[in-house]
Write a protein that holds these residues in place. Sequence first.
Motif, mmCIF file in Angstrom:
data_model
loop_
_atom_site.group_PDB
_atom_site.id
_atom_site.type_symbol
_atom_site.label_atom_id
_atom_site.label_comp_id
_atom_site.label_asym_id
_atom_site.label_seq_id
_atom_site.Cartn_x
_atom_site.Cartn_y
_atom_site.Cartn_z
ATOM 1 N N PHE A 16 38.731 72.049 47.659
ATOM 2 C CA PHE A 16 37.754 70.797 48.155
ATOM 3 C C PHE A 16 37.118 70.648 50.097
ATOM 4 O O PHE A 16 38.223 70.955 50.576
ATOM 5 C CB PHE A 16 38.172 68.977 48.526
ATOM 6 C CG PHE A 16 37.576 67.468 48.745
ATOM 7 C CD1 PHE A 16 36.128 67.958 48.020
ATOM 8 C CD2 PHE A 16 38.001 67.127 49.321
ATOM 9 C CE1 PHE A 16 35.452 67.183 48.255
ATOM 10 C CE2 PHE A 16 37.195 66.003 49.821
ATOM 11 C CZ PHE A 16 35.808 65.570 49.063
ATOM 12 N N ALA A 17 36.345 71.616 50.247
ATOM 13 C CA ALA A 17 35.893 72.213 51.489
ATOM 14 C C ALA A 17 34.360 72.479 51.831
ATOM 15 O O ALA A 17 33.732 73.055 51.421
ATOM 16 C CB ALA A 17 36.714 73.730 52.254
ATOM 17 N N PRO A 18 33.939 71.346 51.490
ATOM 18 C CA PRO A 18 32.499 71.190 52.053
ATOM 19 C C PRO A 18 31.642 72.124 53.612
ATOM 20 O O PRO A 18 32.477 71.206 54.629
ATOM 21 C CB PRO A 18 31.822 70.140 51.878
ATOM 22 C CG PRO A 18 33.296 69.245 52.606
ATOM 23 C CD PRO A 18 34.215 69.989 52.308
ATOM 24 N N HIS A 19 30.896 72.537 53.818
ATOM 25 C CA HIS A 19 30.749 73.081 54.958
ATOM 26 C C HIS A 19 28.961 72.062 55.202
ATOM 27 O O HIS A 19 28.458 72.167 54.259
ATOM 28 C CB HIS A 19 30.343 74.483 55.414
ATOM 29 C CG HIS A 19 29.722 75.007 55.997
ATOM 30 N ND1 HIS A 19 30.585 75.349 56.823
ATOM 31 C CD2 HIS A 19 28.482 74.807 57.447
ATOM 32 C CE1 HIS A 19 29.679 75.337 58.339
ATOM 33 N NE2 HIS A 19 28.886 75.168 57.914
ATOM 34 N N ILE A 20 28.479 71.724 55.949
ATOM 35 C CA ILE A 20 27.313 70.716 56.275
ATOM 36 C C ILE A 20 27.085 71.720 56.831
ATOM 37 O O ILE A 20 27.474 71.832 58.937
ATOM 38 C CB ILE A 20 27.909 69.549 56.289
ATOM 39 C CG1 ILE A 20 28.540 68.392 55.435
ATOM 40 C CG2 ILE A 20 26.099 68.437 56.954
ATOM 41 C CD1 ILE A 20 29.717 67.990 56.147
ATOM 42 N N LEU A 21 25.548 71.748 56.800
ATOM 43 C CA LEU A 21 25.042 72.665 58.247
ATOM 44 C C LEU A 21 23.744 71.465 58.516
ATOM 45 O O LEU A 21 22.934 71.690 57.383
ATOM 46 C CB LEU A 21 24.734 74.359 58.016
ATOM 47 C CG LEU A 21 23.448 75.301 58.709
ATOM 48 C CD1 LEU A 21 24.390 75.419 60.071
ATOM 49 C CD2 LEU A 21 23.422 76.672 57.946
ATOM 50 N N ILE A 22 23.640 70.971 58.810
ATOM 51 C CA ILE A 22 22.455 70.705 59.940
ATOM 52 C C ILE A 22 21.371 71.229 61.441
ATOM 53 O O ILE A 22 22.164 71.725 62.162
ATOM 54 C CB ILE A 22 22.493 69.257 60.214
ATOM 55 C CG1 ILE A 22 23.099 68.319 59.440
ATOM 56 C CG2 ILE A 22 21.843 68.644 60.826
ATOM 57 C CD1 ILE A 22 24.220 67.140 60.029
ATOM 58 N N SER A 79 38.458 59.832 47.916
ATOM 59 C CA SER A 79 38.921 59.950 47.298
ATOM 60 C C SER A 79 38.990 59.122 46.100
ATOM 61 O O SER A 79 39.189 57.420 46.258
ATOM 62 C CB SER A 79 40.789 59.837 47.639
ATOM 63 O OG SER A 79 40.465 61.052 48.223
ATOM 64 N N SER A 80 38.787 59.424 44.971
ATOM 65 C CA SER A 80 38.724 57.732 43.715
ATOM 66 C C SER A 80 40.375 56.884 43.442
ATOM 67 O O SER A 80 40.353 56.227 43.233
ATOM 68 C CB SER A 80 38.235 58.871 42.423
ATOM 69 O OG SER A 80 39.349 59.647 42.032
ATOM 70 N N ASN A 99 36.219 62.833 45.631
ATOM 71 C CA ASN A 99 37.414 64.317 45.693
ATOM 72 C C ASN A 99 38.461 63.617 44.277
ATOM 73 O O ASN A 99 38.266 61.935 44.840
ATOM 74 C CB ASN A 99 38.461 64.056 46.014
ATOM 75 C CG ASN A 99 39.378 65.466 46.103
ATOM 76 O OD1 ASN A 99 40.779 64.933 46.542
ATOM 77 N ND2 ASN A 99 39.456 66.130 45.187
ATOM 78 N N ASP A 100 38.365 63.722 42.929
ATOM 79 C CA ASP A 100 39.477 62.556 42.233
ATOM 80 C C ASP A 100 40.422 63.730 41.140
ATOM 81 O O ASP A 100 41.052 63.080 40.470
ATOM 82 C CB ASP A 100 38.000 61.475 41.072
ATOM 83 C CG ASP A 100 38.585 63.087 39.650
ATOM 84 O OD1 ASP A 100 37.783 64.643 40.295
ATOM 85 O OD2 ASP A 100 37.368 62.678 38.775
#
Length: 427
Positions: A174-180, A196-197, A167-168
């Motif tokens: 900024f709401a990623p969803h990770i599905l494994i 964060s940058s 995120n910069d």
Amino acid sequence: MNVDDLRAWSSAKDEPRWLIERRVHALELAGTLELPKVEKIKLEKWDIYESGDYKAENAWSGLEDAPEVVRDLVASPVKGGLIVQFNSDVVYTKLSESLAAQGVILTDLHTAAKEHEELVQRYLFQAVKPEEHSLSAAHSALWSGGVFLYVPDGVEVEAPIQAIFLNDTSGVRFAPHILIVAGSNSKISYVDHCISSRDDIKVLHNGVVEVFAGAGSKVQVASVHQLAAATTDFTQRRAVVLADGGVEWIVGEMNNGYTASDTKTLLQGNGSISDTKVIAIGSGDQKLSYTTQAQHFGRSSVSQMITRAVMREEATAIINGITKIEKGATNCDGQQTERVLMLSPKARGDANPILLIDEDDVTAGHAASVGQVNAEQIYYLMSRGISRSEAEYLVIFGFLAPVISEIPLEGVRSHLQDVVEKKLGRS
């Protein structure tokens, strides 16, 4: 974002109708549900109400387009797989040809919903449901980018799959969803970094990780968060483990801003295993809440949870460990340890071990401690010519080392050591 705007945005992403309807339903829920209950934390006073605006990003042709902060985290060449999200969009994906040939899938979640619709529809939001509270509903409605990682039955992936979330820009979504999803008797290691940058970037990171470990599978999930002081991080991690499967969580909480995370494993199958290790450092005036949970349903299931946190300056941490053994989950073993080290008279730590046992034939235990740094240790080291700052660092690292040394992924272990040094102002 209103319902019409959400429909238009989701349609522009070419998402299937069922996903659009799920998003709309979740958005409607978000306006009716309460905030999550976080022990001894007044979440309503945090900056958690602005989900941010979607910011489209151009895809990277290669890692040469990536900023230095990303390149520093990537081992070259990429052996397993790598996916990078920049603000709201995934901009780079690479999966080795050999893994793709075995049926392994690594892609952003929007693409997965179109190209692997049956798999995604089956698992998405089955571990973390939008009905839980307003933030889970908001995430379910507005997530963007994200990761879909699928390992077929019997496939063992030796090289880690890596993800980076960068995120910069302030005010973006900024709401990623990770599905494994790991099939029966499969093996996978997934490692991500959320960064964060700059330290003045102000956003809400409302992230979710869902892991489904099939029977006999072995899944490692390692995550290091280094978000800005102006950024609020609310992260839910949830795993569902079937018979004889195992999930190992390795979490490095190194944010500079307010943080609430909940890492939970549902041990559904007989003989299932969960191992959770959390390392955290707080500084400044941070308000922090770290919760680890293991819920036993399967017989002979085993859980181990270890959290070690160091609080500096005026930082405050609430450490919750919850072991729940359901009726019928006989011959289970649930153990947890929470330890907090405070380096300043104004720092605060609160360790809350909780055992909820509804079955007699089980083993369960907990240990917890909260205390100041040992002044005699500091004095002894200083008497040997070591400066106070160096002495404090040695004591801190000695406190964290027993957990860091147990991390089986060498890359994560060495990176966490570097992050600890940076968080303590040594680099």
